[in-house]
Design a protein around this motif. Structure first.
Motif, PDB file in Angstrom:
ATOM      1  N   GLY A  43      36.682  28.773   3.560  1.00  0.00           N
ATOM      2  CA  GLY A  43      37.919  29.167   3.253  1.00  0.00           C
ATOM      3  C   GLY A  43      38.224  30.435   1.915  1.00  0.00           C
ATOM      4  N   SER A  44      37.472  30.429   1.148  1.00  0.00           N
ATOM      5  CA  SER A  44      37.437  31.167  -0.039  1.00  0.00           C
ATOM      6  C   SER A  44      36.348  30.874  -1.089  1.00  0.00           C
ATOM      7  CB  SER A  44      39.093  30.908  -0.711  1.00  0.00           C
ATOM      8  OG  SER A  44      39.072  31.607  -2.035  1.00  0.00           O
ATOM      9  N   PRO A  45      35.223  31.156  -0.557  1.00  0.00           N
ATOM     10  CA  PRO A  45      33.906  30.995  -1.372  1.00  0.00           C
ATOM     11  C   PRO A  45      34.172  31.702  -2.865  1.00  0.00           C
ATOM     12  CG  PRO A  45      33.378  32.468   0.550  1.00  0.00           C
ATOM     13  CD  PRO A  45      34.861  31.843   0.597  1.00  0.00           C
ATOM     14  N   SER A  46      33.340  31.314  -3.831  1.00  0.00           N
ATOM     15  CA  SER A  46      33.394  32.131  -5.203  1.00  0.00           C
ATOM     16  C   SER A  46      32.834  33.328  -5.069  1.00  0.00           C
ATOM     17  CB  SER A  46      32.796  31.039  -6.167  1.00  0.00           C
ATOM     18  OG  SER A  46      33.641  30.121  -6.528  1.00  0.00           O
ATOM     19  N   VAL A  47      33.173  34.396  -5.783  1.00  0.00           N
ATOM     20  CA  VAL A  47      32.318  35.590  -5.629  1.00  0.00           C
ATOM     21  C   VAL A  47      31.590  35.635  -6.858  1.00  0.00           C
ATOM     22  CG1 VAL A  47      32.870  38.250  -6.105  1.00  0.00           C
ATOM     23  CG2 VAL A  47      34.489  36.874  -4.973  1.00  0.00           C
ATOM     24  N   VAL A  48      30.185  36.071  -6.508  1.00  0.00           N
ATOM     25  CA  VAL A  48      28.993  36.121  -7.551  1.00  0.00           C
ATOM     26  C   VAL A  48      29.393  37.503  -8.593  1.00  0.00           C
ATOM     27  CG1 VAL A  48      26.749  36.614  -8.124  1.00  0.00           C
ATOM     28  CG2 VAL A  48      27.369  35.067  -5.963  1.00  0.00           C
ATOM     29  N   VAL A  49      29.579  37.330  -9.861  1.00  0.00           N
ATOM     30  CA  VAL A  49      29.757  38.392 -10.887  1.00  0.00           C
ATOM     31  C   VAL A  49      28.657  39.154 -11.094  1.00  0.00           C
ATOM     32  CG1 VAL A  49      30.227  38.757 -13.315  1.00  0.00           C
ATOM     33  CG2 VAL A  49      31.376  36.801 -12.166  1.00  0.00           C
ATOM     34  N   ASN A  50      27.358  38.779 -10.718  1.00  0.00           N
ATOM     35  CA  ASN A  50      26.332  39.688 -10.764  1.00  0.00           C
ATOM     36  C   ASN A  50      25.467  39.378  -9.609  1.00  0.00           C
ATOM     37  OD1 ASN A  50      24.150  41.247 -11.304  1.00  0.00           O
ATOM     38  ND2 ASN A  50      23.523  40.454 -13.469  1.00  0.00           N
ATOM     39  N   PRO A  51      25.728  40.052  -8.367  1.00  0.00           N
ATOM     40  CA  PRO A  51      24.701  39.743  -7.341  1.00  0.00           C
ATOM     41  C   PRO A  51      23.522  40.167  -7.334  1.00  0.00           C
ATOM     42  CG  PRO A  51      27.061  41.033  -6.735  1.00  0.00           C
ATOM     43  CD  PRO A  51      26.853  40.829  -8.468  1.00  0.00           C
ATOM     44  N   MET A  53      21.327  39.162  -9.415  1.00  0.00           N
ATOM     45  CA  MET A  53      20.791  37.949 -10.023  1.00  0.00           C
ATOM     46  C   MET A  53      20.402  37.157  -8.836  1.00  0.00           C
ATOM     47  SD  MET A  53      23.171  36.483 -13.313  1.00  0.00           S
ATOM     48  CE  MET A  53      21.975  35.096 -13.381  1.00  0.00           C
ATOM     49  N   VAL A  54      20.979  37.262  -7.617  1.00  0.00           N
ATOM     50  CA  VAL A  54      20.763  36.188  -6.432  1.00  0.00           C
ATOM     51  C   VAL A  54      20.396  37.043  -5.428  1.00  0.00           C
ATOM     52  CG1 VAL A  54      21.963  34.201  -7.418  1.00  0.00           C
ATOM     53  CG2 VAL A  54      23.362  36.009  -6.093  1.00  0.00           C
ATOM     54  N   GLY A  55      19.690  37.993  -5.377  1.00  0.00           N
ATOM     55  CA  GLY A  55      19.119  38.964  -4.193  1.00  0.00           C
ATOM     56  C   GLY A  55      20.142  39.793  -3.602  1.00  0.00           C
ATOM     57  N   GLY A  56      21.336  39.960  -4.209  1.00  0.00           N
ATOM     58  CA  GLY A  56      22.314  40.705  -3.676  1.00  0.00           C
ATOM     59  C   GLY A  56      23.656  40.059  -3.005  1.00  0.00           C
ATOM     60  N   ALA A  57      23.451  38.694  -2.907  1.00  0.00           N
ATOM     61  CA  ALA A  57      24.481  37.886  -2.365  1.00  0.00           C
ATOM     62  C   ALA A  57      25.904  38.044  -2.964  1.00  0.00           C
ATOM     63  CB  ALA A  57      24.040  36.402  -2.551  1.00  0.00           C
ATOM     64  N   ASP A  58      26.919  38.128  -2.457  1.00  0.00           N
ATOM     65  CA  ASP A  58      28.161  38.563  -2.702  1.00  0.00           C
ATOM     66  C   ASP A  58      28.985  37.492  -3.269  1.00  0.00           C
ATOM     67  OD1 ASP A  58      27.980  41.481  -2.606  1.00  0.00           O
ATOM     68  OD2 ASP A  58      28.502  41.425  -0.611  1.00  0.00           O
ATOM     69  N   THR A  59      28.541  36.221  -2.387  1.00  0.00           N
ATOM     70  CA  THR A  59      29.402  35.035  -2.608  1.00  0.00           C
ATOM     71  C   THR A  59      28.544  33.762  -2.892  1.00  0.00           C
ATOM     72  OG1 THR A  59      29.585  34.322  -0.433  1.00  0.00           O
ATOM     73  CG2 THR A  59      31.112  35.963  -1.222  1.00  0.00           C
ATOM     74  N   GLU A 371      36.502  31.978 -17.711  1.00  0.00           N
ATOM     75  CA  GLU A 371      35.424  32.217 -17.098  1.00  0.00           C
ATOM     76  C   GLU A 371      34.736  30.917 -16.494  1.00  0.00           C
ATOM     77  OE1 GLU A 371      33.986  36.026 -19.585  1.00  0.00           O
ATOM     78  OE2 GLU A 371      33.060  34.164 -20.179  1.00  0.00           O
ATOM     79  N   SER A 372      33.987  31.293 -15.299  1.00  0.00           N
ATOM     80  CA  SER A 372      33.406  30.177 -14.878  1.00  0.00           C
ATOM     81  C   SER A 372      31.798  30.316 -14.229  1.00  0.00           C
ATOM     82  CB  SER A 372      34.172  29.662 -13.574  1.00  0.00           C
ATOM     83  OG  SER A 372      34.291  30.667 -12.770  1.00  0.00           O
ATOM     84  N   CYS A 373      31.151  29.425 -13.967  1.00  0.00           N
ATOM     85  CA  CYS A 373      29.787  29.444 -13.555  1.00  0.00           C
ATOM     86  C   CYS A 373      29.283  28.545 -12.614  1.00  0.00           C
ATOM     87  CB  CYS A 373      28.912  29.681 -14.808  1.00  0.00           C
ATOM     88  SG  CYS A 373      28.637  28.284 -15.822  1.00  0.00           S
ATOM     89  N   TYR A 374      28.268  28.981 -11.909  1.00  0.00           N
ATOM     90  CA  TYR A 374      27.530  27.859 -11.028  1.00  0.00           C
ATOM     91  C   TYR A 374      26.531  27.546 -11.795  1.00  0.00           C
ATOM     92  CZ  TYR A 374      24.997  26.181  -7.163  1.00  0.00           C
ATOM     93  OH  TYR A 374      23.950  25.449  -6.140  1.00  0.00           O
ATOM     94  N   ILE A 375      25.849  26.127 -12.036  1.00  0.00           N
ATOM     95  CA  ILE A 375      24.876  26.030 -12.489  1.00  0.00           C
ATOM     96  C   ILE A 375      23.743  25.053 -11.575  1.00  0.00           C
ATOM     97  CG2 ILE A 375      24.112  24.177 -14.633  1.00  0.00           C
ATOM     98  CD1 ILE A 375      26.852  24.038 -15.379  1.00  0.00           C
ATOM     99  N   THR A 376      22.652  25.549 -11.764  1.00  0.00           N
ATOM    100  CA  THR A 376      21.596  25.193 -10.659  1.00  0.00           C
ATOM    101  C   THR A 376      20.892  23.852 -11.165  1.00  0.00           C
ATOM    102  OG1 THR A 376      19.991  26.544 -11.492  1.00  0.00           O
ATOM    103  CG2 THR A 376      20.921  27.503  -9.718  1.00  0.00           C
ATOM    104  N   PRO A 377      20.437  23.043 -10.277  1.00  0.00           N
ATOM    105  CA  PRO A 377      20.024  21.795 -10.637  1.00  0.00           C
ATOM    106  C   PRO A 377      18.590  21.675 -11.695  1.00  0.00           C
ATOM    107  CG  PRO A 377      20.321  21.681  -8.272  1.00  0.00           C
ATOM    108  CD  PRO A 377      20.427  23.018  -8.963  1.00  0.00           C
ATOM    109  N   ASP A 378      18.018  22.841 -11.796  1.00  0.00           N
ATOM    110  CA  ASP A 378      16.921  22.794 -12.497  1.00  0.00           C
ATOM    111  C   ASP A 378      17.243  22.962 -14.251  1.00  0.00           C
ATOM    112  OD1 ASP A 378      18.029  25.423 -12.661  1.00  0.00           O
ATOM    113  OD2 ASP A 378      16.043  26.386 -12.167  1.00  0.00           O
ATOM    114  N   GLU A 379      18.549  23.155 -14.311  1.00  0.00           N
ATOM    115  CA  GLU A 379      18.951  23.223 -15.771  1.00  0.00           C
ATOM    116  C   GLU A 379      18.972  21.950 -16.292  1.00  0.00           C
ATOM    117  OE1 GLU A 379      18.811  25.632 -17.573  1.00  0.00           O
ATOM    118  OE2 GLU A 379      19.112  27.353 -16.354  1.00  0.00           O
TER     119      GLU A 379
END
Length: 402
Positions: A43-51, A53-59, A371-379
């Motif tokens: 319904g409103s996925p978060s927008v990636v600040v620096n696409p 970093m993730v292969g160009g994915a926008d959200t 500011e906010s961020c997504y944290i991957t499990p490997d951290e």
């Protein structure tokens, strides 16, 4: 990986014009800004600040769909939560959410009936429950939540009636119990409508010094939603005032409505809402009555568990998610000596005050207020370092699994 994310606030009419922009350090536009969603909900996925970093994915949703093992870890297939900043300047709808079993049955029933998923009259958008918790950020966060003991409501009805006799039918129904009373009010027959009008008239006529919190709520709702059965249902509920930092949990079946304030909300990523009033949206009374829990409980305040220096965990049993709050007082700390936030699976962090550095097993990132961020499990577990020596208190909230 720490992946910067952001989003555009939802402009629901009940939203505050200033609270979210001030928290995020953005321009006040004059339009209401009600909710900022942080997660992968379609319904409103978060927008990636620096696409890049993730292969160009926008959200965040795009990245998770394209590379679920990288984004979520091999053992996870989706985020178990949706994190929100919520800013209410007017009452939200009176509502409740289903249990897992009710959600699954209701979704399958509407699927079999061929009700389009985007039909405004559809109750179940997905087969999942929607437990939620909220932590106050503003000095006061006002809400209605859960049914209170009937004798408390009867005492206030007596004050409101003041010998007029107009509220006799309401007293009779209350003596038969909460379910009988709510069913009568929500079916909106002529006698229930007359009670809504009488309660409204009597609340408006009360002197200010006679208003209890619940009666003040009745007066406010009468102005905002004249003739709505939710006006009287609010008399049956706890009027909850959370101070900044306090929290409450809203389980399945809990009737509730946020009234005013800024908070951090964490919930299961579901859209299943059964409304009972205070809204122009679809209200399905039989379905609402089917999911409501009519048990009178104490006000549903949620106390956090301390887990490390400056780290607290809000974690209701059995919901599959937890909210960590990490606070610092702005004094200098050496790297590695800050509070450690224990994370389970993919997580999302938002800084609501000051600035912090998040240090994981693989990398680190700086988060400033808003500011906010997504944290991957490997951290793994993340150390939260305050902006040492600034003298500015810091707070970061982290949504994670449980």
């Amino acid at each position: 990986m720490f992946l910067g994310i952001t989003n555009t606030p939802r402009d629901y009419a009940w939203g505050s014009v200033t609270a979210i922009p001030e928290l995020l350090g953005r321009t006040v536009t004059g339009a209401p800004q009600a909710e900022l969603w942080l997660g992968a909900h379609p319904g409103s996925p978060s927008v990636v600040v620096n696409p890049a970093m993730v292969g160009g994915a926008d959200t965040l949703l795009d990245w998770i769909d394209a590379e679920p093992q990288t984004a979520l870890g091999a053992d996870r297939t989706g985020l178990p939560f949706l994190l929100k900043v919520l800013a209410a300047a007017a009452p939200l709808s009176l509502q409740a959410h289903p249990t897992p079993e009710q959600a699954r049955e209701g979704f399958e029933r509407e699927e079999r009936a061929g009700v389009p998923i985007d039909d405004p009259a559809r109750n179940y958008k997905d087969p999942f429950p929607k437990p939620e918790l909220v932590v106050a950020l503003s000095e006061r966060f006002e809400a209605l939540s859960g049914f209170r003991p009937v004798d408390q409501t009867l005492a206030e009805v007596a004050v409101l009636d003041a010998g007029s006799g107009r509220l006799g039918p309401l007293t009779v129904h209350l003596q038969h119990g909460l379910e009988d009373t709510v069913r009568w009010l929500e079916t909106a027959d002529s006698s229930a409508g007359a009670i809504v009008q009488a309660v409204s008239d009597l609340a408006l006529a009360l002197p200010d010094d006679a208003l209890t919190p619940n009666l003040a709520t009745v007066r406010d709702l009468t102005t905002s939603y004249p003739g709505d059965p939710g006006i009287v249902v609010s008399l049956l509920m706890h009027r909850v005032t959370l101070a900044a930092g306090e929290a409450m949990y809203l389980p399945a079946g809990n009737v509730h409505a946020y009234l005013d304030g800024l908070g951090i909300e964490l919930m299961a990523p579901s859209d299943n809402v059964l409304r009972g009033g205070l809204t122009p949206k679809h209200v399905d009374v039989p379905e609402l009555l089917r999911v409501l829990d009519f048990t009178a409980y104490p006000a549903p305040v949620l106390t956090p568990e301390p887990v490390d220096a400056g780290v607290e965990r809000f974690a209701p049993d059995g919901v599959g998610f937890a909210l960590l709050r990490v606070s610092g007082d702005g004094r200098p700390v050496g790297l590695g000596t800050g509070g450690v936030a224990p994370l389970v699976g993919p997580s999302i962090a938002i800084c609501t005050a000051g600035a912090v550095t998040l240090v994981g097993a693989e990398s680190a990132t700086l988060l400033r207020q808003g500011e906010s961020c997504y944290i991957t499990p490997d951290e793994g577990d993340v150390t939260v370092e305050a902006d040492g020596g600034s003298g500015i208190a810091s707070t970061v909230f982290i949504a994670t699994g449980a």
